[in-house]
Write an enzyme that holds these catalytic residues in place. Structure first.
Site, PDB file in Angstrom:
ATOM      1  N   LEU A  74      54.261  54.351  78.303  1.00 14.32           N
ATOM      2  CA  LEU A  74      52.871  54.704  78.542  1.00 14.32           C
ATOM      3  C   LEU A  74      52.751  55.142  79.995  1.00 14.32           C
ATOM      4  CD1 LEU A  74      50.937  51.757  76.821  1.00 14.32           C
ATOM      5  CD2 LEU A  74      51.468  54.000  75.858  1.00 14.32           C
ATOM      6  N   ASP A  75      51.908  56.126  80.246  1.00 16.30           N
ATOM      7  CA  ASP A  75      51.685  56.562  81.618  1.00 16.30           C
ATOM      8  C   ASP A  75      51.135  55.410  82.454  1.00 16.30           C
ATOM      9  OD1 ASP A  75      52.406  59.074  80.731  1.00 16.30           O
ATOM     10  OD2 ASP A  75      50.338  59.735  80.429  1.00 16.30           O
ATOM     11  N   LYS A  76      51.300  55.511  83.752  1.00 13.63           N
ATOM     12  CA  LYS A  76      50.880  54.463  84.684  1.00 13.63           C
ATOM     13  C   LYS A  76      49.444  54.006  84.420  1.00 13.63           C
ATOM     14  CE  LYS A  76      49.889  53.749  89.598  1.00 13.63           C
ATOM     15  NZ  LYS A  76      49.885  54.375  90.942  1.00 13.63           N
TER      16      LYS A  76
END
Length: 304
Positions: A136-138
């Protein structure tokens, strides 16, 4: 070092492929090939080649070295662990947490946190580390699964590759004039001018498919449910921006500044489903978006 003895009951085209399918080993084909190349596998008492065929009655002995420690130092970072057993770990990731160490983020990642919280990692690829199956993106919140064993890693990666795992997201987006349901099919590759961004790229992009349906419409916004068919970097964010409905407070593909008081970004991995890598049982998890995203949704509901 653990040692496993296998007697082949039937012929097989290649030794590495034969061993990769053995549940008692629980190792990927690339890991098996590495063990063969390093001399940890014998076939009828001799060191074989990975491509060597297997015949009925062949005795194969596989030695699996204990996983080696890695340089990463465990860090006491809070983790919301939704489920854990000997094979997998399901985490509800908070905003701002990078999943895997990379340039600019060599510390303070989810991997560092898992190393601190989990004591029974078997190791992946011969290293004592968790297996990052998907990312998952930051600033994307929500569910992701981490493999604790190489057996689990191989199974979960295959499920995602064959579209048997289910990953459903909630995205709060700009605009409300999209159809009730839709399928976005547009190849995604690196942006030609900005290496930090991805883009729809028909020349060098890889196949990418996202399904969506509208859950709620507000004045100037909508809440979408998105389901991944493929898993390209930034896929949902790129696809929604491509059709003119970027995610609220997305600094790369939407407005550069926070919108509606929403910190980056209004995208949440709400549901995750997969078959357990050992038992085969279907497992499904659901978590609601974090409080800040729900507060914005509630305000839009009241203003609609």
């Amino acid at each position: 070092m653990r040692e496993i003895r296998i007697v082949a009951a039937e012929s097989h085209g290649r030794l590495d492929a034969f061993l990769a399918g053995r549940e008692e080993l629980g190792l990927s084909r690339s890991r098996i090939k590495g063990l063969i190349d390093e001399g940890y596998v014998t076939l009828n008492g001799e060191i074989p080649k990975a491509r060597q065929p297997v015949a009925p009655g062949d005795e194969i002995i596989v030695q699996v070295p204990d996983p080696e420690p890695i340089d990463l130092v465990p860090e006491d970072i809070p983790l919301d662990i939704v489920f854990e057993d000997e094979e997998v770990l399901v985490i509800n990731k908070q905003r701002g947490l990078v999943v895997h160490p990379a340039a600019g983020h060599w510390t303070g990642t989810l991997v560092h946190a898992v190393l601190d919280k989990v004591e029974d990692l078997e190791g992946i690829g011969g290293e004592l580390r968790p297996g990052i199956v998907h990312r998952l993106d930051k600033d994307t919140t929500g569910l992701l699964v981490v493999a604790k064993t190489e057996r689990a890693m191989a199974s979960l990666q295959e499920q995602i590759r064959e579209h048997r795992a289910r990953r459903i997201y909630w995205a709060l987006v700009h605009g409300n004039n999209m159809p009730d349901t839709g399928r976005i099919e547009a190849p995604i590759g690196r942006h030609p001018k900005d290496r930090k961004r991805m883009a729809v790229n028909t020349k060098t992009g890889r196949e990418a498919v996202t399904w969506f349906r509208v859950l709620e419409r507000y004045r100037g916004y909508a809440l979408l449910e998105c389901q991944l068919e493929t898993g390209r970097t930034h896929q949902i964010r790129v696809h929604l921006s491509f059709i003119g409905h970027p995610v609220v407070s997305d600094p790369l593909y939407g407005t550069r500044k926070p919108h509606l008081g929403m910190p980056p970004q209004a995208l949440h991995a709400r549901q995750l489903g997969f078959f357990h890598p050992v038992t085969g049982q279907w497992m499904e998890f659901t978590v609601d978006p974090p409080a800040d995203m729900m507060a914005v949704i509630q305000r839009l509901r009241e203003e609609a």
